[in-house]
Structure formats: structure tokens, C-alpha cells
Write an enzyme that holds these catalytic residues in place. Structure first.
Site, PDB file in Angstrom:
ATOM      1  N   TYR A 103      19.574  44.859  28.659  1.00 48.96           N
ATOM      2  CA  TYR A 103      19.006  45.015  27.321  1.00 48.96           C
ATOM      3  C   TYR A 103      18.412  43.709  26.770  1.00 48.96           C
ATOM      4  O   TYR A 103      17.984  43.662  25.630  1.00 48.96           O
ATOM      5  CB  TYR A 103      20.072  45.528  26.347  1.00 48.96           C
ATOM      6  CG  TYR A 103      20.552  46.927  26.637  1.00 48.96           C
ATOM      7  CD1 TYR A 103      19.684  48.019  26.549  1.00 48.96           C
ATOM      8  CD2 TYR A 103      21.865  47.180  27.000  1.00 48.96           C
ATOM      9  CE1 TYR A 103      20.116  49.311  26.798  1.00 48.96           C
ATOM     10  CE2 TYR A 103      22.306  48.471  27.252  1.00 48.96           C
ATOM     11  CZ  TYR A 103      21.432  49.535  27.151  1.00 48.96           C
ATOM     12  OH  TYR A 103      21.869  50.810  27.397  1.00 48.96           O
ATOM     13  N   ASP A 165      31.605  49.876  31.557  1.00 54.88           N
ATOM     14  CA  ASP A 165      31.575  49.793  33.024  1.00 54.88           C
ATOM     15  C   ASP A 165      31.920  48.402  33.534  1.00 54.88           C
ATOM     16  O   ASP A 165      32.538  48.252  34.579  1.00 54.88           O
ATOM     17  CB  ASP A 165      30.195  50.209  33.538  1.00 54.88           C
ATOM     18  CG  ASP A 165      29.891  51.660  33.222  1.00 54.88           C
ATOM     19  OD1 ASP A 165      30.562  52.535  33.775  1.00 54.88           O
ATOM     20  OD2 ASP A 165      28.995  51.914  32.402  1.00 54.88           O
ATOM     21  N   HIS A 418      17.604  44.806  36.278  1.00 55.10           N
ATOM     22  CA  HIS A 418      17.548  46.189  35.811  1.00 55.10           C
ATOM     23  C   HIS A 418      17.270  46.275  34.319  1.00 55.10           C
ATOM     24  O   HIS A 418      17.494  45.334  33.554  1.00 55.10           O
ATOM     25  CB  HIS A 418      18.842  46.937  36.140  1.00 55.10           C
ATOM     26  CG  HIS A 418      20.009  46.530  35.291  1.00 55.10           C
ATOM     27  ND1 HIS A 418      20.649  45.324  35.425  1.00 55.10           N
ATOM     28  CD2 HIS A 418      20.658  47.168  34.288  1.00 55.10           C
ATOM     29  CE1 HIS A 418      21.635  45.239  34.556  1.00 55.10           C
ATOM     30  NE2 HIS A 418      21.663  46.334  33.839  1.00 55.10           N
ATOM     31  N   TYR A 499      19.120  55.221  22.120  1.00 60.04           N
ATOM     32  CA  TYR A 499      20.131  54.691  21.199  1.00 60.04           C
ATOM     33  C   TYR A 499      20.240  53.174  21.281  1.00 60.04           C
ATOM     34  O   TYR A 499      20.899  52.550  20.444  1.00 60.04           O
ATOM     35  CB  TYR A 499      21.493  55.336  21.481  1.00 60.04           C
ATOM     36  CG  TYR A 499      22.342  54.629  22.522  1.00 60.04           C
ATOM     37  CD1 TYR A 499      23.437  53.844  22.137  1.00 60.04           C
ATOM     38  CD2 TYR A 499      22.061  54.725  23.881  1.00 60.04           C
ATOM     39  CE1 TYR A 499      24.212  53.192  23.082  1.00 60.04           C
ATOM     40  CE2 TYR A 499      22.832  54.079  24.827  1.00 60.04           C
ATOM     41  CZ  TYR A 499      23.909  53.314  24.428  1.00 60.04           C
ATOM     42  OH  TYR A 499      24.677  52.654  25.364  1.00 60.04           O
ATOM     43  N   ARG A 500      19.561  52.566  22.231  1.00 61.82           N
ATOM     44  CA  ARG A 500      19.722  51.135  22.487  1.00 61.82           C
ATOM     45  C   ARG A 500      18.648  50.740  23.477  1.00 61.82           C
ATOM     46  O   ARG A 500      18.260  51.544  24.330  1.00 61.82           O
ATOM     47  CB  ARG A 500      21.118  50.902  23.075  1.00 61.82           C
ATOM     48  CG  ARG A 500      21.601  49.483  23.198  1.00 61.82           C
ATOM     49  CD  ARG A 500      23.029  49.534  23.710  1.00 61.82           C
ATOM     50  NE  ARG A 500      23.579  48.211  23.977  1.00 61.82           N
ATOM     51  CZ  ARG A 500      24.711  47.999  24.642  1.00 61.82           C
ATOM     52  NH1 ARG A 500      25.404  49.034  25.104  1.00 61.82           N
ATOM     53  NH2 ARG A 500      25.158  46.779  24.848  1.00 61.82           N
TER      54      ARG A 500
END
Length: 556
Positions: A103, A165, A418, A499-500
Site C-alpha cells: 500500500y 497475515d 506487490h 477499502y484501502r
């Protein structure tokens, strides 16, 4: 002080040097790092994340780049820095640990902002209350830290934490970003629901406590660590206090710097059993989700379950080259061969049972009967699988023990990096299959492999699509960026919002939440410009730009 490579907008070298000189009087030179050269940027690793830029960069490495990194040692340090930033009009980007991987990491949305690394020094577990089942934490406390604290203090048999995670991220930071956990205390699908009480430095440098924390401590109550005011006895017990509930504006927001947070912990449920249900065919996703919905609403499925694509599990156990010499996207036959090799399904459902053995047996009977309606579904407990498996990893995660094993799927391709694409949908088989088909089609158009999971809350699903690319290859980065931008528009057309997101997509996603002439954004901007008129705190975060930094000038 050295000259940064990326100065804040509208700031001269002289002004910036004066700002840092004043900040140095607060924190000391040893707690300031100026980013002088692009050549010195290091992408690092998960446990050694840079604070200077995004380690998973899909645009130029220096696009989301800090001018300097400052490490405050205390809440008064933060207040003093905020006061100084207002004086010199220097934008700040607060970060807890910087492991917001996928992110944007610790990187600022506005190039040249000063990153405030809160986690370097503010990393204490301030309190764990067994009777109230809560903890009070500073920004630098990771999930692994909190778990170890419980172990070291003989509390891990009484209280469990809820973990995502990966266990290396900040509990406070993950909660503010509304991250997901997997026990019954995963907030049903996000940690935000399990926080209670915050302490926040506002954009003008004032300190505020939310909820019951607005009441002073009762007379005679001893001070906390370092003579700090521990707050009202009910601060971490009742989130709302009196009057408007303010916590929400600090969640995924840019209206303050959170310095303390209360977090509810899970009392030991008295028993635990993890399990795996393998779902053989791609199209079985439809039936599986329709089975899950009523079980989840009725709390037969007690925790936050996941339905993982086979390549996500395969990536935890080996790289793509470990399974095939194919360079392009794997076809169905190749994916089926991997599933067969690993004795897994095309989809794999991970869940857990909590409570005394009679209760677990009763719940397992209902769950097994329901999933037996899927032809070929198989059922496993960890002890049924002797070789290394994802179930052994999830066995720890689902009981609140932090791990780092799931980072492995990022190395599916060489030099792996990623992005997460995270749309929300209804918990229906129709929605799941449509969302999967839309995203898989675009992933393959980009020349990538679909890796993803459906994380099921009580009434919605987070569909986490893991876009894995080679960070050293310009074409791979271009494809990943094209893919996520395209998916945002595709899903918005179906009414699915994310959502993010990563820094590079914040404005685009904010633009999809545009009902009634963008009233939500106009409301957020009004609050921002009122509370933070100089645009000091995290300008541009989640698409909220202050008037001092016009969106049109900085939008990607």
C-alpha cells in the site's frame, strides 16, 4: 544540515534548513536523516523497510519520496514538531512502523514531505489489563511485540491478540488503516471495530483524548510509565464517551497523529481447532460462498474465514519457477497440476473452531455437513498433513500467533513486489464469481497470474487481489500500474469500491466515491481545511487534499 533531494513544495533550501535546525533542538541530530541522493535509496526488506520511499514502487522510485525522516522520542516531541511545521509550512507524513507493504510503505503521498517515524522510539506496551481484556499501545508496538509481551509476562494463556497475515506491522497503524485479522476478534473483518480510545496530536499541536479519555483520571490513581497520565478508568472499556464520536476522522485520515490506542484482546476461548476445506473446481467458488453466508451470519463460522486461490498457497510454498518453466500466465491445466501436486483445491477454505470441545464438535458437524454439498470437497486438520503446508501457518494465525511465512508469495516472480487491490462486495456466489471473472480477465490481459483471496466478514467480503510484479523491470511495473487502475474503474462500474489502497491510486479511488456531486469528499475537505488550514498533516492521504496543495497539481 544537508540539502534534501526532494524539498517540500514551495519551500526554499534556507527555509527547510531552518525548520530542521529547530527540530534538531527537539529530537537531536541523531534522530534526523536527510534524504540527499536518489542513488542512496534502498528498497530493503519487510523487516528492514525504508522510511524514505515506497519499496514496492510502481512509478519512479523517487516519486513518493521523503525530504527527511524525523524520529520523535515522546508525545511532547511530536507536539513541538507539529508547532514548528506550522511555523515553516512543512508537510508531515506520520508513520508507525512503515510496513504498510503493498500500500506504499512509509512513503509520503506528497513528494518532499517529512516522514515522522513514530515507531523508532514510541514502541511501548503501556498497559495490559486482564480483567478488562485490553491493551494500551504506542505506534511502534508490532503484533509480534504484543504477542511476546503476553508470553514474557505470563499472560498468553489468558489473552489472545488478533493478527493479520504478517506479524511485523504496527498494531496501531494497522488498526487505523482498518486492516483485517482472522480470529473472532478480527473485528468481524477489521481491527478498527476492536479499538477503544485514542490519544491524538491535532494539526495545531494540541493533545486530545477521545471517548472516555476526555475525562481526567480519578483522584489518587497512580501515574503510568514515565509519569504519564494513564487516563480515565473506562477509557479502554467504552468507546463513545459523550457527544459526537470523533475517532472515525482519524481512521485512514489526515487530521491528527495518533500516539496511543486502546485495543481489545480476546480472552482465551478454552479450546481451538483450525481446519482446511479444499474446494476442487474453479466454479465451486459460487456454491462455497453461498454456503458460507448463512453460517457466518449465524456465527457458526466464528472467525473471519478466507477462501484462497491455489496460487496464493502455492506461492507460500515455492516460487513460480519451482512449479513450471512457463513465463506467461498459467493456464487452467497448469493450475490444476499445481493443485494436484500440493493436494489442494482450486480454492482452499481456512477457518477455526473456538471454545470447549463439545461446542467445537457441534459446530464442526454443522460446517462439515454444509460443505459436503460440494462434490469432491475434502476436510483436514493440521495433524492430517505431515508435509509443510499453509494450514500449519494458518493454525498459528487463527489463534493469534504472529508469523512471517506468508510473505513468501511475493517472491512468485524474481525481484518480487506487490500491490493489493481490495474491492468490497456482498457475500453471494453471484458477486464472488463475477468479481473473480472480472479481475482474473484483467490480470491475464496484463500478462500476470491471478493470486487472491476472499476474506469474509459478517455481511461483506474483502476480495484481496495480489498483483505481483518485478520491481526491477519497467515493463512489469507498467503492467501492474495499468492493471490496478483498470480494475478500479471496472469494479466501480459494478458498484464495488476499494477499502484501502496504494499511494498512487488514492485519488482515483476517492473519485469513485462520488455520490451527490462528491459530497463525501467536499465534507472531508471542509474538515481538513478547518482543522489543518496550512495542510500540515499528511496532505493527499486517501485523496483528501488541503487547499494549500491543490489536487490538480499533484494528482497522478
Amino acid at each position: 544540515m544537508p540539502v534534501p533531494f526532494a524539498l517540500p513544495p514551495n519551500t526554499s533550501q534556507e527555509t527547510f534548513a531552518r525548520f530542521l535546525a529547530e527540530v534538531s533542538q527537539v529530537v537531536g541530530d541523531e534522530n534526523i536523516t536527510v534524504v540527499e541522493k536518489v542513488e542512496e535509496l534502498r528498497d530493503g526488506s519487510y523487516l528492514d523497510q525504508p522510511r524514505t520511499h515506497d519499496p514496492h514502487h510502481i512509478v519512479d522510485q523517487d516519486y513518493f519520496m521523503a525530504s527527511a525522516v524525523v524520529c520523535p522520542r515522546s508525545v511532547p516531541d511530536i507536539q513541538a514538531i507539529v508547532h514548528t511545521a506550522n511555523e515553516f509550512k512543512i508537510p508531515l507524513w506520520p508513520t508507525s512502523i512503515g510496513r504498510n507493504t503493498g500500500y506504499g510503505g512509509a512513503a509520503p503521498r506528497l513528494r518532499g514531505s517529512v516522514v515522522l517515524d513514530l515507531g523508532r522510539h514510541l514502541n511501548r506496551v503501556l498497559e495490559v489489563n486482564v480483567d478488562g481484556a485490553y491493551a494500551v499501545l504506542e505506534p511502534g508496538v508490532t503484533f509480534a511485540d504484543l504477542y511476546q509481551y503476553l508470553v514474557d509476562n505470563g499472560l498468553s494463556d489468558k489473552l489472545w491478540i488478533d493478527v493479520p497475515d504478517l506479524g511485523g506491522g504496527s498494531v496501531l497503524g494497522n488498526t487505523i488503516e482498518r486492516g483485517v485479522g482472522y480470529t473472532p476478534y478480527g473485528g468481524k473483518s477489521d481491527h478498527w471495530m476492536m479499538h477503544c480510545g485514542m490519544e491524538v496530536v491535532l494539526p495545531n499541536g494540541e493533545l486530545m483524548r477521545t471517548g472516555m479519555g476526555a475525562l481526567p483520571k480519578k483522584p489518587g490513581k497512580p501515574d503510568g510509565p514515565l509519569h504519564e497520565d494513564p487516563g480515565n478508568d473506562c477509557w479502554q472499556l467504552f468507546p463513545y464517551g459523550f457527544g459526537p464520536y470523533n475517532d472515525g476522522i482519524f481512521s485512514q485520515g489526515n487530521l491528527g497523529i495518533v500516539t496511543k490506542m486502546g485495543m481489545w484482546l480476546m480472552p482465551n476461548p478454552g479450546g481451538f481447532q483450525s481446519y482446511l476445506i479444499t474446494i476442487p473446481r474453479e466454479e465451486d467458488l459460487h456454491q462455497a460462498v453461498d454456503i458460507i453466508r448463512p453460517l457466518r451470519l449465524q456465527m457458526v463460522l466464528q472467525n473471519v474465514p478466507t477462501i484462497r486461490h491455489i496460487l496464493m498457497d502455492a506461492g507460500c510454498l515455492g516460487t513460480k519457477a519451482h512449479y513450471t518453466s512457463t513465463k506467461g500466465p498459467l493456464d487452467d491445466a497448469e493450475i490444476d497440476a499445481i493443485a494436484k501436486r500440493l493436494n489442494l483445491g482450486r480454492w482452499n477454505f481456512y477457518g477455526a473452531l473456538y471454545g470447549p470441545e463439545p461446542a467445537r464438535k457441534a459446530l464442526w458437524g454443522i460446517i462439515k455437513e454444509a460443505f459436503s454439498a460440494i462434490p469432491g470437497a475434502k476436510f483436514y486438520f493440521p495433524e492430517d498433513i505431515k508435509e509443510k503446508s499453509v494450514l500449519h501457518i494458518r493454525h498459528k494465525t487463527l489463534q493469534g500467533i504472529p508469523t512471517f511465512d506468508e510473505l513468501a508469495w511475493v517472491d512468485w516472480v524474481p525481484n518480487g513486489a506487490h500491490l493489493f487491490f481490495s474491492p468490497i462486495s456482498k457475500v453471494t456466489g453471484d458477486d464472488a464469481m463475477l468479481q473473480y471473472s472480472v479481475t482474473k480477465k484483467r490480470v491475464r490481459e496484463a500478462g500476470l497470474d491471478f493470486i487472491g483471496t476472499f476474506t469474509v466478514g459478517l455481511r461483506e467480503m474483502h476480495h484481496i487481489v495480489c498483483i505481483v510484479f518485478d520491481r526491477t523491470d519497467a515493463e512489469s511495473k507498467r503492467k501492474a500500474h495499468w492493471l490496478i487502475k483498470t480494475l478500479i474503474d471496472d469494479c466501480a462500474a459494478y458498484g464495488w469500491g476499494e477499502y484501502r489502497t496504494h499511494l498512487a491510486l488514492m485519488d482515483q479511488i476517492a473519485g469513485t466515491y462520488n455520490w451527490n456531486n462528491n459530497i463525501l469528499m467536499r465534507f472531508n475537505e471542509t474538515i481538513k481545511n478547518t482543522l489543518d488550514p496550512k495542510g500540515i498533516i499528511a496532505p493527499g492521504k486517501n485523496g483528501v487534499w488541503p487547499s494549500t496543495y491543490p489536487r490538480s497539481m499533484y494528482k497522478l
